[in-house]
Design a protein around this motif. Sequence first.
Motif, PDB file in Angstrom:
ATOM      1  N   GLY A  18     -16.651   4.052  -2.655  1.00 21.59           N
ATOM      2  CA  GLY A  18     -15.634   3.173  -2.086  1.00 21.59           C
ATOM      3  C   GLY A  18     -14.415   3.057  -2.977  1.00 21.59           C
ATOM      4  O   GLY A  18     -13.271   3.099  -2.504  1.00 21.59           O
ATOM      5  N   LEU A  19     -14.642   2.913  -4.283  1.00 25.59           N
ATOM      6  CA  LEU A  19     -13.528   2.835  -5.228  1.00 25.59           C
ATOM      7  C   LEU A  19     -12.706   4.132  -5.217  1.00 25.59           C
ATOM      8  O   LEU A  19     -11.474   4.105  -5.296  1.00 25.59           O
ATOM      9  N   ARG A  20     -13.398   5.270  -5.093  1.00 29.17           N
ATOM     10  CA  ARG A  20     -12.697   6.553  -5.077  1.00 29.17           C
ATOM     11  C   ARG A  20     -11.817   6.684  -3.830  1.00 29.17           C
ATOM     12  O   ARG A  20     -10.650   7.088  -3.920  1.00 29.17           O
ATOM     13  N   PHE A  21     -12.358   6.308  -2.668  1.00 30.42           N
ATOM     14  CA  PHE A  21     -11.576   6.415  -1.438  1.00 30.42           C
ATOM     15  C   PHE A  21     -10.393   5.452  -1.442  1.00 30.42           C
ATOM     16  O   PHE A  21      -9.321   5.777  -0.942  1.00 30.42           O
ATOM     17  N   PHE A  22     -10.597   4.270  -2.009  1.00 32.82           N
ATOM     18  CA  PHE A  22      -9.504   3.294  -2.087  1.00 32.82           C
ATOM     19  C   PHE A  22      -8.368   3.844  -2.934  1.00 32.82           C
ATOM     20  O   PHE A  22      -7.190   3.646  -2.617  1.00 32.82           O
ATOM     21  N   SER A  23      -8.727   4.581  -3.985  1.00 40.62           N
ATOM     22  CA  SER A  23      -7.714   5.181  -4.853  1.00 40.62           C
ATOM     23  C   SER A  23      -7.005   6.344  -4.153  1.00 40.62           C
ATOM     24  O   SER A  23      -5.794   6.546  -4.309  1.00 40.62           O
ATOM     25  N   LEU A  24      -7.767   7.120  -3.351  1.00 37.62           N
ATOM     26  CA  LEU A  24      -7.192   8.285  -2.678  1.00 37.62           C
ATOM     27  C   LEU A  24      -6.255   7.918  -1.531  1.00 37.62           C
ATOM     28  O   LEU A  24      -5.416   8.736  -1.138  1.00 37.62           O
ATOM     29  N   MET A  25      -6.421   6.732  -0.963  1.00 35.52           N
ATOM     30  CA  MET A  25      -5.647   6.348   0.223  1.00 35.52           C
ATOM     31  C   MET A  25      -4.165   6.629   0.064  1.00 35.52           C
ATOM     32  O   MET A  25      -3.560   7.351   0.855  1.00 35.52           O
ATOM     33  N   LEU A  26      -3.577   6.047  -0.965  1.00 33.47           N
ATOM     34  CA  LEU A  26      -2.133   6.189  -1.162  1.00 33.47           C
ATOM     35  C   LEU A  26      -1.787   7.506  -1.842  1.00 33.47           C
ATOM     36  O   LEU A  26      -0.842   8.194  -1.438  1.00 33.47           O
ATOM     37  N   ASP A  27      -2.584   7.886  -2.846  1.00 34.31           N
ATOM     38  CA  ASP A  27      -2.257   9.071  -3.640  1.00 34.31           C
ATOM     39  C   ASP A  27      -2.346  10.358  -2.836  1.00 34.31           C
ATOM     40  O   ASP A  27      -1.489  11.241  -2.953  1.00 34.31           O
ATOM     41  N   GLU A  28      -3.380  10.500  -2.007  1.00 32.50           N
ATOM     42  CA  GLU A  28      -3.613  11.743  -1.289  1.00 32.50           C
ATOM     43  C   GLU A  28      -3.129  11.731   0.163  1.00 32.50           C
ATOM     44  O   GLU A  28      -2.725  12.766   0.697  1.00 32.50           O
ATOM     45  N   TYR A  29      -3.177  10.532   0.798  1.00 30.85           N
ATOM     46  CA  TYR A  29      -2.917  10.495   2.246  1.00 30.85           C
ATOM     47  C   TYR A  29      -1.762   9.571   2.635  1.00 30.85           C
ATOM     48  O   TYR A  29      -1.514   9.366   3.819  1.00 30.85           O
ATOM     49  N   ALA A  30      -1.077   9.012   1.650  1.00 28.44           N
ATOM     50  CA  ALA A  30       0.110   8.170   1.891  1.00 28.44           C
ATOM     51  C   ALA A  30      -0.190   7.003   2.836  1.00 28.44           C
ATOM     52  O   ALA A  30       0.646   6.601   3.637  1.00 28.44           O
ATOM     53  N   VAL A  31      -1.400   6.463   2.738  1.00 24.24           N
ATOM     54  CA  VAL A  31      -1.785   5.292   3.531  1.00 24.24           C
ATOM     55  C   VAL A  31      -1.746   4.075   2.609  1.00 24.24           C
ATOM     56  O   VAL A  31      -2.498   4.000   1.631  1.00 24.24           O
ATOM     57  N   ARG A  32      -0.849   3.149   2.923  1.00 21.70           N
ATOM     58  CA  ARG A  32      -0.694   1.961   2.081  1.00 21.70           C
ATOM     59  C   ARG A  32      -1.738   0.910   2.452  1.00 21.70           C
ATOM     60  O   ARG A  32      -1.944   0.623   3.632  1.00 21.70           O
ATOM     61  N   ALA A  33      -2.395   0.358   1.463  1.00 20.02           N
ATOM     62  CA  ALA A  33      -3.456  -0.624   1.709  1.00 20.02           C
ATOM     63  C   ALA A  33      -2.874  -1.931   2.240  1.00 20.02           C
ATOM     64  O   ALA A  33      -1.873  -2.436   1.726  1.00 20.02           O
ATOM     65  N   ASP A  34      -3.514  -2.477   3.294  1.00 17.99           N
ATOM     66  CA  ASP A  34      -3.143  -3.802   3.772  1.00 17.99           C
ATOM     67  C   ASP A  34      -4.290  -4.762   3.458  1.00 17.99           C
ATOM     68  O   ASP A  34      -5.256  -4.411   2.771  1.00 17.99           O
ATOM     69  N   VAL A  35      -4.207  -5.982   3.980  1.00 14.17           N
ATOM     70  CA  VAL A  35      -5.187  -7.007   3.605  1.00 14.17           C
ATOM     71  C   VAL A  35      -6.592  -6.633   4.062  1.00 14.17           C
ATOM     72  O   VAL A  35      -7.586  -7.001   3.415  1.00 14.17           O
ATOM     73  N   LYS A  36      -6.731  -5.862   5.149  1.00 14.48           N
ATOM     74  CA  LYS A  36      -8.058  -5.479   5.623  1.00 14.48           C
ATOM     75  C   LYS A  36      -8.729  -4.511   4.652  1.00 14.48           C
ATOM     76  O   LYS A  36      -9.944  -4.577   4.427  1.00 14.48           O
ATOM     77  N   HIS A  37      -7.946  -3.610   4.076  1.00 12.41           N
ATOM     78  CA  HIS A  37      -8.514  -2.690   3.083  1.00 12.41           C
ATOM     79  C   HIS A  37      -8.945  -3.460   1.836  1.00 12.41           C
ATOM     80  O   HIS A  37     -10.024  -3.194   1.278  1.00 12.41           O
ATOM     81  N   TYR A  38      -8.106  -4.397   1.401  1.00 10.45           N
ATOM     82  CA  TYR A  38      -8.474  -5.207   0.230  1.00 10.45           C
ATOM     83  C   TYR A  38      -9.708  -6.052   0.525  1.00 10.45           C
ATOM     84  O   TYR A  38     -10.563  -6.247  -0.355  1.00 10.45           O
ATOM     85  N   THR A  39      -9.827  -6.547   1.738  1.00  7.16           N
ATOM     86  CA  THR A  39     -11.004  -7.334   2.108  1.00  7.16           C
ATOM     87  C   THR A  39     -12.270  -6.494   2.008  1.00  7.16           C
ATOM     88  O   THR A  39     -13.299  -6.951   1.492  1.00  7.16           O
ATOM     89  N   CYS A  40     -12.196  -5.248   2.487  1.00  9.00           N
ATOM     90  CA  CYS A  40     -13.345  -4.340   2.365  1.00  9.00           C
ATOM     91  C   CYS A  40     -13.706  -4.119   0.897  1.00  9.00           C
ATOM     92  O   CYS A  40     -14.897  -4.080   0.535  1.00  9.00           O
ATOM     93  N   MET A  41     -12.696  -3.985   0.047  1.00 11.03           N
ATOM     94  CA  MET A  41     -12.961  -3.731  -1.371  1.00 11.03           C
ATOM     95  C   MET A  41     -13.537  -4.960  -2.065  1.00 11.03           C
ATOM     96  O   MET A  41     -14.436  -4.840  -2.911  1.00 11.03           O
ATOM     97  N   VAL A  42     -13.033  -6.130  -1.721  1.00  8.82           N
ATOM     98  CA  VAL A  42     -13.592  -7.369  -2.279  1.00  8.82           C
ATOM     99  C   VAL A  42     -15.046  -7.515  -1.842  1.00  8.82           C
ATOM    100  O   VAL A  42     -15.924  -7.888  -2.632  1.00  8.82           O
ATOM    101  N   ASP A  43     -15.317  -7.184  -0.578  1.00  3.57           N
ATOM    102  CA  ASP A  43     -16.682  -7.241  -0.060  1.00  3.57           C
ATOM    103  C   ASP A  43     -17.567  -6.229  -0.784  1.00  3.57           C
ATOM    104  O   ASP A  43     -18.702  -6.531  -1.159  1.00  3.57           O
ATOM    105  N   LEU A  44     -17.057  -5.014  -0.986  1.00  2.00           N
ATOM    106  CA  LEU A  44     -17.802  -3.954  -1.665  1.00  2.00           C
ATOM    107  C   LEU A  44     -18.181  -4.366  -3.086  1.00  2.00           C
ATOM    108  O   LEU A  44     -19.344  -4.250  -3.500  1.00  2.00           O
TER     109      LEU A  44
END
Length: 620
Positions: free
Chosen positions: A368-394
């Motif tokens: 999960g930590l790896r995919f969260f890091s790849l979002m912006l770096d590899e796929y130009a997808v900016r994290a919103d509050v839902k992504h952060y919520t998933c990470m806090v939950d993880l």
Amino acid sequence: MLKLKSQAFLIRNHGMPRFPKFTSAAALADTTITQTLIQEVPQPRIQPPGLFITALQSSRNIFHIRQVHAQVAVNGILQNLTVANKLLYMYAQHKVLGDAYALFSGMVEKNAVSWSVMVGGFVKGGDFANGFRTFRELIRCGMPPDNYTLPFVIRACRDLMDLKIGRLVHDIVLKHGLLSDNFVCAALVDMYAKCRVIDDARQLFDNMPNRDIVTWTVMIGGFAECRNASESLVLFDRMIDEGAVPDKVTMVTVVNACAKFGAMHKARLVHDYIRRNKFYLDVILGTAMIDMYAKCGCVDSAREIFDRMQVRNVRTWSALIASYGYHGRGKEALEIFEMMLSSGVLPNAVTFISLLYACSHAGLTEEGLRFFSLMLDEYAVRADVKHYTCMVDLLGRAGKLDEALKLAESMAVEKDEGLWSALLGACRVHGNLDLAEKAASSLLELQPENPGHYVLLSNIYARAGRWKEVAKMRNLMTRRRLKKIPGYTWIEIDDKNYQFGVADRTHPQSENIYAMLKSLSHKLELAGYVPDTNFVLHDVDEEVKVDMLYTHSEKLAIAFGLIATSDGTPIRITKNLRVCGDCHTFSKFVSAITNREIIVRDANRFHLFREGTCSCGDYW
């Protein structure tokens, strides 16, 4: 008198449409473009209006439309209402609303088409304020609204969920005798349903002399939106009985209702109907069916639908990834993600939410930590509050509460109740009372009227034996007139759903159900099951706690399932809240001693109990 006051309210409290200063397109008659056009016609003469209408219909962009507008002005036929309306319509279609309103304001003559196009243009363009103001101008000038204008105004009320204005528009509909119009009535039904006033929507629906497929679809979707998906499916059956023929939009709506309801038998019947009537599994319907089967507890059927689809897009792939995530099959969700990339489909924000959710519910913290890091770096997808919520939950589920809090505090986007709820839930699992109080404080600031937040903090206090704080929370809820959401469990038997509450004795077979529970308790104790009284959040004797545990709604539903179904048949139940730890252990033991599969859909995810184990790996 009331209806007249409603119209007066609309006019009195709002002025005319307001716009920033702009140059009217008609002024192009003095521009270089227009002068060029004039130079190309050495001896200007009046052109037939039909030529300009044809020119407008062939216009592909706003530049061409403005050229034709300039010619209309130069040729002196802007007063022709048909030409002006067509020009107005073209501006509205291209969402050039400033130019459209400038033309509209300058029209000496306006008819119902003019007003409808202008109001509709504002609403379709998302400019609801000016849409309302133009409608009020229409009412004030005495022009009767028609069945084209009113649905647009009602749609604006729906999108804004403005029930007050919606009811005033309903009064105007009654005054002008348009309630019998299907378009207007269907719009009102949709508006009331979206505003969650489902009883008013149903009353309008039932009183309609004729219902077209749009109205049926709106009503079915309305019940599903208002968390009454079972009524949606009853209405679908009634629609078929009355001879209405559903289209693809209707079937997508019904499939979504099945997904919300979670009834596998009904899902199979709907699927059979789709197959018999040869509905093509395009991206929209196919994706909806993937979600339906996943939320009815059968991810393998969801995969079968996916494999049969000839065309898939990023939503389809994301839905399948989410399906595996719901069922705790995180590694398979990651495999689907790799397949998606190999097929050339790039992930979007929804894909990563599905992926991070799957990692969270399968304990795949590093992934999960790896995919969260790849979002912006590899796929130009900016994290919103839902992504952060998933990470806090993880992180929270993994016991890394300090890291979860640090991530929450460092995020640049605005925090919402979902994020703080995830952190509070992690505090409940790991017993971190100090952090729980911090998360609860933020939650209560955002949503002071949500009883669930008070209950969750109260439960954390109870687990810690802090009974004074428990009493304080309950008193606070009483003062604020908040009530705890009761826990219910549903089970589907022979296409009929049965509901159970805590210590429920309303079922006709209650004596048999409690006898089955008593029999089970002896067998479970011999197998090693020990009731976990930590999940009884009341300050009572231990024996009383054990008795209270045995009357939880999910246990009653499972006992009934054992009575009402044949040996070997899976038992499927749905709970509106999170399943408690003791019921989770109970279900594992029951699956072992009865040789039954038990599928539980709770508020968070699915649990498949088989041979004494759960698909979640006790990580939920």
